[in-house]
Design a protein around this motif. Structure first.
Motif, PDB file in Angstrom:
ATOM      1  N   LEU A 157      35.862  50.650  41.842  1.00  0.00           N
ATOM      2  CA  LEU A 157      35.736  49.227  42.148  1.00  0.00           C
ATOM      3  C   LEU A 157      36.726  48.399  41.336  1.00  0.00           C
ATOM      4  O   LEU A 157      37.334  47.454  41.855  1.00  0.00           O
ATOM      5  CB  LEU A 157      34.303  48.764  41.876  1.00  0.00           C
ATOM      6  N   GLN A 158      36.917  48.764  40.067  1.00  0.00           N
ATOM      7  CA  GLN A 158      37.865  48.030  39.237  1.00  0.00           C
ATOM      8  C   GLN A 158      39.300  48.253  39.702  1.00  0.00           C
ATOM      9  O   GLN A 158      40.138  47.352  39.629  1.00  0.00           O
ATOM     10  CB  GLN A 158      37.714  48.469  37.768  1.00  0.00           C
ATOM     11  N   ILE A 159      39.585  49.457  40.183  1.00  0.00           N
ATOM     12  CA  ILE A 159      40.930  49.729  40.720  1.00  0.00           C
ATOM     13  C   ILE A 159      41.161  48.942  42.008  1.00  0.00           C
ATOM     14  O   ILE A 159      42.219  48.344  42.213  1.00  0.00           O
ATOM     15  CB  ILE A 159      41.100  51.248  40.983  1.00  0.00           C
ATOM     16  N   ALA A 160      40.136  48.940  42.877  1.00  0.00           N
ATOM     17  CA  ALA A 160      40.269  48.256  44.167  1.00  0.00           C
ATOM     18  C   ALA A 160      40.335  46.740  44.010  1.00  0.00           C
ATOM     19  O   ALA A 160      40.894  46.045  44.868  1.00  0.00           O
ATOM     20  CB  ALA A 160      39.089  48.629  45.064  1.00  0.00           C
ATOM     21  N   LYS A 161      39.792  46.224  42.924  1.00  0.00           N
ATOM     22  CA  LYS A 161      39.700  44.774  42.731  1.00  0.00           C
ATOM     23  C   LYS A 161      41.050  44.087  42.811  1.00  0.00           C
ATOM     24  O   LYS A 161      41.164  42.963  43.302  1.00  0.00           O
ATOM     25  CB  LYS A 161      39.043  44.486  41.378  1.00  0.00           C
ATOM     26  N   THR A 162      42.087  44.766  42.337  1.00  0.00           N
ATOM     27  CA  THR A 162      43.420  44.145  42.306  1.00  0.00           C
ATOM     28  C   THR A 162      44.067  44.069  43.683  1.00  0.00           C
ATOM     29  O   THR A 162      45.051  43.353  43.856  1.00  0.00           O
ATOM     30  CB  THR A 162      44.344  44.943  41.367  1.00  0.00           C
ATOM     31  N   ASN A 163      43.522  44.806  44.664  1.00  0.00           N
ATOM     32  CA  ASN A 163      44.166  44.883  45.978  1.00  0.00           C
ATOM     33  C   ASN A 163      43.357  44.247  47.098  1.00  0.00           C
ATOM     34  O   ASN A 163      43.759  44.332  48.268  1.00  0.00           O
ATOM     35  CB  ASN A 163      44.424  46.355  46.338  1.00  0.00           C
TER      36      ASN A 163
END
Length: 512
Positions: A96-102
């Protein structure tokens, strides 16, 4: 070989992903002993050191285990054994933290809510990422339905699970994506209600004097999404060239436990960014509204909110009108005025159904509504007008008989149709006001419901004309015989008979 930092129970760990001699993906977890707070730089230094040791072959299983044993309890050692992967619930938060930027903030808000629900389920079962099987996911969907969650919600959770696991697969954390092997939850076809042209005119009459009158009319006429009408700006309206551009949106979402407004220039899809003609009736509404807002800004002075001065949908003191407010107010307005209850979004469906029933082509409706593809429009609305299928049959018969093909519906035709439908909305009193009906979109197994909303009775006929009155009485008698309740249904029946007769005549000509 690739290393990364992972925070678990407030501590930093180094995770090394690699492939063994048989090309099987594995991971090594190394405890740093560092607390998460104020130790990011030190943890990064340890990450580089441990990566170098692993690459040189000096990071042995014994040394790694000894480091972990010194920092972990027995239960924690079980969770991060040398050849094990993280708990699936922990991985979901990491993804979720990785996806947050995209992704957009609104999408992140929805994903966060669903990740919390999914992670709670798998955390209790202590399922690890590498051990996750398709049957585990299928059992989760069963659990959801047994606990009152809808099929639609299970469908949304499947989307989150599949995307998270796809990242894990591409990152070599797992060999395959188990969600690929799961039967995707099927959502039942939603029964969307919509207004006919007659009902829409009645709604427009009742709306006079309502504080959100102009918003509901704009939504119905242009078939706007809620986010689109709330994001409409004065700078996007060209009163000289009579155009209105939809290129901005306002939505509500949950951020840190609070419902907040989010403004964005990115629309739902590329086709949603569109420019439409400014109809005369709409132009008058907007010009009056703009004048009123300018007067209120002068009246309230410093107390008027000028942050949103470019927005069309603001309240008396210049604050943005919340999308949720429009939805709740619309429902209560319909109930108070004894009108058929539809959702706010179903004003968009109503616009499409009126256009289709008026003979506008699916392609033109797609462009008017801003659907991303033609198939989206066709899947939702293709059942609304059975007479269009007869039209196709007639066209094919014309081609086989060597006749000229029928004229295609063009964009200007669509504009003219909308102008005709709504130009007299302020003054025309619809017939059968006490017999308003709603028509639902049936599911794939149901019988399609037709409603020819374009049928009109000429308003130029004198009420005391004996000949016309006689014809009307005969029509009523025939309606009773056929079991039809409204004139629209009767006109649809006549249209069907006329088309059917044309087909029969053409068949006879071809046989001869």
């Amino acid at each position: 070989m690739k290393g990364r930092l992972v925070v678990k129970n407030g501590k930093y760990y180094v995770v090394i992903s690699y492939q063994d001699e048989s090309s099987k993906s594995k991971q090594k977890w190394v405890a740093t002993g560092l607390d998460e707070k104020n130790n990011k730089r030190a943890a990064l230094d340890m990450l580089r050191t441990i990566e170098a040791k692993f690459a040189n072959g000096t990071l042995g299983a014994n040394s790694q285990q000894s480091q972990k044993s010194s920092a972990l309890s027995a239960e924690q050692q079980e969770d991060v054994s040398s050849n094990d992967s993280p708990l699936f619930s922990d991985y979901l938060y990491e993804w979720l933290q990785i996806a947050k930027t995209n992704i957009q903030v609104t999408t992140y808000s929805v994903y966060k809510h669903r990740v919390e629900y999914i992670a709670a389920y798998f955390a209790e079962k202590r399922t690890r990422l590498k051990d996750l099987k398709p049957k585990d996911i299928q059992e989760f969907y069963t659990y959801m339905q047994q606990n009152g969650k809808s099929v639609q919600e299970a469908h949304h959770c499947h989307t989150v699970l599949h995307r998270a696991l796809e990242v894990a697969y591409r990152s070599d954390y797992i060999l395959t994506n188990p969600a690929d092997k799961v039967e995707r939850p099927k959502s039942p076809k939603f029964k969307a209600k919509f207004y006919t042209a007659e009902q829409m005119l009645t709604l427009f009459q009742k709306l006079q004097g309502d504080p959100y009158e102009y918003i509901y009319k704009l939504t119905a006429i242009y078939g706007l999404r809620r986010s689109e009408v709330c994001g409409l700006r004065w700078s996007a309206i060209n009163f000289e060239n009579d155009t209105i551009t939809l290129d901005h949106a306002v939505v509500q979402c949950e951020v840190d436990g609070k419902r907040v407004l989010v403004t964005k220039d990115k629309m739902k899809n590329q086709s949603s960014m569109r420019t439409l003609p400014l109809l005369p009736a709409v132009k008058d509404i907007l010009l009056n509204l703009k004048r009123e807002q300018q007067e209120r800004a002068e009246k309230y002075g410093q107390y008027y909110n000028r942050q949103y001065r470019d927005y069309v949908c603001v309240d008396e003191v210049g604050k943005l009108i919340r999308p949720d407010t429009l939805t709740t107010h619309f429902k209560s307005f319909l109930v108070r005025n004894n009108l058929p209850v539809i959702r706010f979004h179903e004003l968009r469906h109503s616009c499409a159904s009126i256009l289709i029933a008026s003979g506008v082509s699916m392609k033109a409706v797609q462009e008017w509504l801003g659907h991303s593809t033609f198939s989206t429009t066709a899947d939702i609305y293709s059942h609304l007008n059975f007479s269009s299928k007869l039209g196709i049959a007639d066209t094919l018969s014309d081609i086989l008989a060597g006749n000229t093909m029928l004229k295609r519906q063009t964009a200007p035709d669509t504009i003219e149709t909308m102008r005709k439908i709504f130009s007299t909305a302020e003054i025309e009193k619809p017939a059968n006001e006490n017999h308003l009906q709603t028509f639902e979109v049936l599911d794939e197994y149901g019988e399609p419901v037709e409603e020819n909303a374009a049928a009109e009775v000429s308003q130029d006929t004198a009420p005391d004309d004996a000949d016309d009155l006689s014809v009307f009485k005969k029509a009523k008698e025939e309606m009773s015989r056929l079991g039809l309740e409204t004139l629209d249904e009767y006109f649809e029946y006549l249209d069907f008979q006329e088309r059917l007769q044309k087909r029969r005549d053409k068949s006879k000509d071809m046989e001869m």
